[in-house]
Enzyme design. Structure first.
Site, PDB file in Angstrom:
ATOM      1  N   SER A  12     -44.102  -5.405  27.575  1.00 59.99           N
ATOM      2  CA  SER A  12     -45.220  -5.802  28.280  1.00 59.99           C
ATOM      3  C   SER A  12     -45.958  -7.036  27.367  1.00 59.99           C
ATOM      4  O   SER A  12     -45.556  -6.990  26.157  1.00 59.99           O
ATOM      5  CB  SER A  12     -46.346  -4.737  28.616  1.00 59.99           C
ATOM      6  OG  SER A  12     -46.500  -4.097  27.176  1.00 59.99           O
ATOM      7  N   GLU A  14     -49.687  -8.940  26.672  1.00 60.89           N
ATOM      8  CA  GLU A  14     -51.060  -8.987  27.059  1.00 60.89           C
ATOM      9  C   GLU A  14     -51.778 -10.346  26.892  1.00 60.89           C
ATOM     10  O   GLU A  14     -51.668 -11.343  26.143  1.00 60.89           O
ATOM     11  CB  GLU A  14     -51.802  -7.934  25.898  1.00 60.89           C
ATOM     12  CG  GLU A  14     -53.254  -8.116  25.804  1.00 60.89           C
ATOM     13  CD  GLU A  14     -53.832  -7.067  24.597  1.00 60.89           C
ATOM     14  OE1 GLU A  14     -53.260  -5.911  24.799  1.00 60.89           O
ATOM     15  OE2 GLU A  14     -54.919  -7.381  24.108  1.00 60.89           O
ATOM     16  N   ASP A 105     -65.455  -3.109  21.062  1.00 59.57           N
ATOM     17  CA  ASP A 105     -66.513  -3.187  19.615  1.00 59.57           C
ATOM     18  C   ASP A 105     -67.625  -4.095  20.143  1.00 59.57           C
ATOM     19  O   ASP A 105     -67.390  -5.172  20.896  1.00 59.57           O
ATOM     20  CB  ASP A 105     -65.585  -4.208  18.514  1.00 59.57           C
ATOM     21  CG  ASP A 105     -64.527  -3.347  18.056  1.00 59.57           C
ATOM     22  OD1 ASP A 105     -64.740  -2.210  17.741  1.00 59.57           O
ATOM     23  OD2 ASP A 105     -63.426  -3.693  18.080  1.00 59.57           O
ATOM     24  N   PHE A 212     -58.456 -12.390  11.323  1.00 55.21           N
ATOM     25  CA  PHE A 212     -58.922 -11.346  12.291  1.00 55.21           C
ATOM     26  C   PHE A 212     -58.353 -10.051  11.790  1.00 55.21           C
ATOM     27  O   PHE A 212     -59.040  -9.140  12.136  1.00 55.21           O
ATOM     28  CB  PHE A 212     -58.053 -11.970  13.602  1.00 55.21           C
ATOM     29  CG  PHE A 212     -58.340 -10.855  14.648  1.00 55.21           C
ATOM     30  CD1 PHE A 212     -59.476 -10.614  15.459  1.00 55.21           C
ATOM     31  CD2 PHE A 212     -56.927 -10.273  15.345  1.00 55.21           C
ATOM     32  CE1 PHE A 212     -59.685  -9.753  16.363  1.00 55.21           C
ATOM     33  CE2 PHE A 212     -57.098  -9.617  16.323  1.00 55.21           C
ATOM     34  CZ  PHE A 212     -58.266  -9.133  16.864  1.00 55.21           C
ATOM     35  N   HIS A 262     -45.176  -4.105  23.084  1.00 53.68           N
ATOM     36  CA  HIS A 262     -46.286  -4.951  23.852  1.00 53.68           C
ATOM     37  C   HIS A 262     -46.509  -6.091  23.067  1.00 53.68           C
ATOM     38  O   HIS A 262     -47.191  -6.005  21.959  1.00 53.68           O
ATOM     39  CB  HIS A 262     -47.417  -3.591  23.972  1.00 53.68           C
ATOM     40  CG  HIS A 262     -48.670  -4.351  24.481  1.00 53.68           C
ATOM     41  ND1 HIS A 262     -48.810  -4.187  25.811  1.00 53.68           N
ATOM     42  CD2 HIS A 262     -49.783  -4.864  24.138  1.00 53.68           C
ATOM     43  CE1 HIS A 262     -50.001  -4.772  26.387  1.00 53.68           C
ATOM     44  NE2 HIS A 262     -50.644  -5.202  25.128  1.00 53.68           N
TER      45      HIS A 262
END
Ligand code: FAD
Length: 281
Positions: A12, A14, A105, A212, A262
């Site tokens: 998959s 995202e 978040d 990040f 993913h």
């Protein structure tokens, strides 16, 4: 790893919902390219407090209308139960049956945290109000969520989400395959029996990703950071080495029984499709 080998592999991609017309057009070109790889589904993230609800839905419907399975994310932090119900109704009314359920978040300094505190409560709420309508994926953390009090607590938090009715899980990204294998063994020992698909972050902009990673608790191994630093401004070498590293990681995960991959695409088709081709999928 034995328990994971019984699940069919799921691949998959995202995306995040674009803000501008130009971004929408770019994302369309991205998923149209990736659709040729015939993934099981695409997913689109959701901003805390419902800040992207319409954009998330529009992106998902655009993909879904082309005949691909598309799953919107939903988060509970900063949202009331009424907001969450309204979002679920909207997803249902549009014929969506697959979602990724998260706590989310809040930006620091935000006052209201919402009526549900943790993602297990969101999964319980979704099951209570919509029954078996949705196939629900949740998040999990082979390198431990940054706010978890301990490894044990984080595993228990994951188990609560599965016990509440999650059908599958996608991991936070990581670069250390052993962390994933150990995590799967721990999950097996706790009797967690859902597919746990590794989340993969192709390395495109290494230094942005490294910043990040510090926030989301994904560890960048020292040797990888040092190697990337040694390339200085040579972005071609950074990307090329990043592709090698992530392809090797995916290869190892799949060959040892991971039930798919993913990809966190950052709305770019190039890195994920290159890895896909190199893996011969
Ligand atoms: P939870 O499962 O609720 O866990 C959060 C923390 O609370 C963990 O430290 C856990 O150990 C702890 N915890 C859980 N239950 C309890 C309890 N009862 N008592 C004490 N501590 C507890 N964010 C977005 O905003 N939008 C998105 O679309 C999005 N998509 C994502 C997709 C994936 C695959 C992943 C891995 C993450 C995604 N995120 C997204 C980020 C996610 O929202 C954050 O990682 C968030 O900090 C935790 O979400 P969660 O659903 O894992 O929370």
């Amino acid at each position: 790893m034995e328990s994971q080998k019984k699940y069919p592999r799921s691949f998959s991609f995202e995306f995040f919902p674009p803000k501008t017309e130009e971004g929408i057009a770019r994302l369309r070109a991205t998923w149209q390219q990736l659709a040729q790889l015939k993934p099981r589904f695409f997913s689109v993230t959701y901003g805390a407090g419902g800040s992207t609800r319409d954009r998330t839905l529009n992106a998902v419907l655009d993909i879904r209308d082309s005949g691909c399975d598309a799953a919107p994310h939903i988060s509970c932090v900063g949202s009331s139960l009424d907001d969450i119900s309204a979002t679920l109704e909207l997803y249902k009314a549009n014929g969506l049956r697959h979602i990724v359920a998260l706590r989310g978040d809040l930006p620091s300094g935000t006052a209201s945290s919402g009526e549900l505190r943790y993602a297990n409560e969101l999964v319980e709420f979704i099951r209570r109000t919509t029954g078996d309508h949705f196939h629900i994926e949740v998040a999990c953390y082979p390198e431990v969520h940054p706010q978890a009090r301990s490894v044990h607590d984080d595993l228990q938090a994951f188990k609560r989400k599965v016990d509440a009715g999650a059908n599958g899980a996608i991991t936070q990204y990581f670069f250390n395959a052993d962390a994933y294998f150990r995590f799967i063994d721990d999950c097996e020992a706790l009797g967690i029996s859902v597919p746990i698909v590794p989340g993969i972050m192709p390395i495109n902009n290494f230094f942005q990703m490294a910043r990040f990673s510090d926030m989301c608790g994904a560890e960048i191994p020292r040797w990888l950071r040092m190697k990337m630093q040694s390339y200085g401004d040579d972005t071609a070498s950074i990307r090329s080495f990043g592709l090698d590293i992530v392809t090797e990681l995916c290869d190892r995960l799949l060959s040892q029984g991971a039930p798919g991959l993913h990809f966190y695409t950052m709305n770019q088709a190039g890195p994920a499709s290159t890895i896909w081709q190199r893996l011969g999928l």
